[in-house]
Design a protein around this motif. Structure first.
Motif, PDB file in Angstrom:
ATOM      1  N   ASN A   1       6.888   9.259  -8.164  1.00 51.32           N
ATOM      2  CA  ASN A   1       5.611   9.737  -8.709  1.00 51.32           C
ATOM      3  C   ASN A   1       4.827   8.597  -9.353  1.00 51.32           C
TER       4      ASN A   1
ATOM      5  N   SER B   1      -8.016   3.790  -6.010  1.00 49.96           N
ATOM      6  CA  SER B   1      -8.986   4.516  -6.831  1.00 49.96           C
ATOM      7  C   SER B   1     -10.210   4.847  -5.991  1.00 49.96           C
ATOM      8  N   THR B   2     -10.694   6.047  -6.140  1.00 47.96           N
ATOM      9  CA  THR B   2     -11.930   6.419  -5.445  1.00 47.96           C
ATOM     10  C   THR B   2     -13.136   6.194  -6.337  1.00 47.96           C
TER      11      THR B   2
ATOM     12  N   THR C   1       0.846  -1.192   0.000  1.00 49.84           N
ATOM     13  CA  THR C   1       0.000   0.000   0.000  1.00 49.84           C
ATOM     14  C   THR C   1       0.882   1.243   0.000  1.00 49.84           C
ATOM     15  N   LEU C   2       0.282   2.372  -0.263  1.00 50.07           N
ATOM     16  CA  LEU C   2       0.999   3.642  -0.242  1.00 50.07           C
ATOM     17  C   LEU C   2       1.579   3.905   1.152  1.00 50.07           C
ATOM     18  N   ASP C   3       0.797   3.649   2.185  1.00 48.26           N
ATOM     19  CA  ASP C   3       1.277   3.861   3.560  1.00 48.26           C
ATOM     20  C   ASP C   3       2.470   2.952   3.883  1.00 48.26           C
TER      21      ASP C   3
ATOM     22  N   LYS D   1       5.577   4.396   2.192  1.00 47.88           N
ATOM     23  CA  LYS D   1       6.089   5.556   2.940  1.00 47.88           C
ATOM     24  C   LYS D   1       6.802   5.098   4.224  1.00 47.88           C
TER      25      LYS D   1
ATOM     26  N   THR E   1      -1.926   4.551  -5.100  1.00 45.32           N
ATOM     27  CA  THR E   1      -3.050   5.320  -4.573  1.00 45.32           C
ATOM     28  C   THR E   1      -4.341   4.615  -4.944  1.00 45.32           C
TER      29      THR E   1
ATOM     30  N   HIS F   1       3.594   6.349  -6.524  1.00 40.32           N
ATOM     31  CA  HIS F   1       2.489   6.997  -5.810  1.00 40.32           C
ATOM     32  C   HIS F   1       1.187   6.853  -6.592  1.00 40.32           C
ATOM     33  N   ALA F   2       1.242   7.077  -7.899  1.00 41.39           N
ATOM     34  CA  ALA F   2       0.032   6.963  -8.726  1.00 41.39           C
ATOM     35  C   ALA F   2      -0.494   5.527  -8.731  1.00 41.39           C
TER      36      ALA F   2
END
Length: 176
Positions: A45, A54-55, A4-6, A9, A52, A48-49
């Motif tokens: 970048n 999708s909403t 995941t993004l988290d 990071k 992330t 990250h894309a």
């Protein structure tokens, strides 16, 4: 397991902390770039894309296949190919039929409605085990079909099955 993004990071923070114990100083931005490359992305970048969520929440596409005869459609798609109807709809008795059918993870809509689907369409369907599918199809012989595996199709070995309405199903075991 998907990162995941988290988690990415957190990996960058852990990398900075680990390198600091060795008296190596990197910026947070540099650590993010390293983590992105470790995950197989060109840069942060891009990572990250990709990471992330999708909403929008798009689901899998469901092809609408035009059929012109309910009985033939049932014999072919349900009896021969092994799909099971999830639901059916008619506006009134005698009106065109619309059926949602499923086999494993594949969902298709069969429609007698003029304007739904285009006769002569091709639907590509991924298959986990093409040999098992062929054995399954041969266990319920069709009077007009003798399917076989074509290993030369781009994307992987494929069974091409024409339906009674001029549509084509390409059942393909994708190459890894």
């Amino acid at each position: 397991m998907t990162t995941t993004l988290d988690q990415a990071k957190a990996s960058a923070r852990a990398l900075r902390t680990s390198l600091a114990t060795l008296d190596v100083s990197v910026t947070h931005s540099q650590a993010l770039e390293v983590v992105a490359q470790q995950l197989g992305y060109r840069d942060w970048n891009t990572a990250h894309a990709a990471l992330t969520p999708s909403t929008v929440g798009l689901g899998g596409a469901i092809p609408v296949i035009r059929v012109q005869d309910e009985q033939l459609a049932r014999e072919f798609y349900l009896n021969y190919l092994g799909f099971t109807p999830e639901w059916e709809h008619r506006f009134e008795p005698g009106f065109p039929l619309y059926v949602r059918a499923r086999r494993d993870d594949t969902v298709i809509d069969l429609s007698e409605h003029h304007g739904d689907g285009v006769p002569g369409s091709v639907t590509w369907i991924p298959v986990l085990d093409i040999d098992a599918l062929l054995a399954d199809l041969r266990s319920r012989p069709h009077p007009k079909l003798r399917p076989d595996i074509d290993p030369s199709f781009p994307g992987g070995p494929t069974i091409v099955v024409p339906d009674p309405f001029g549509n084509t199903l390409r059942l393909c075991q994708p190459l890894e």
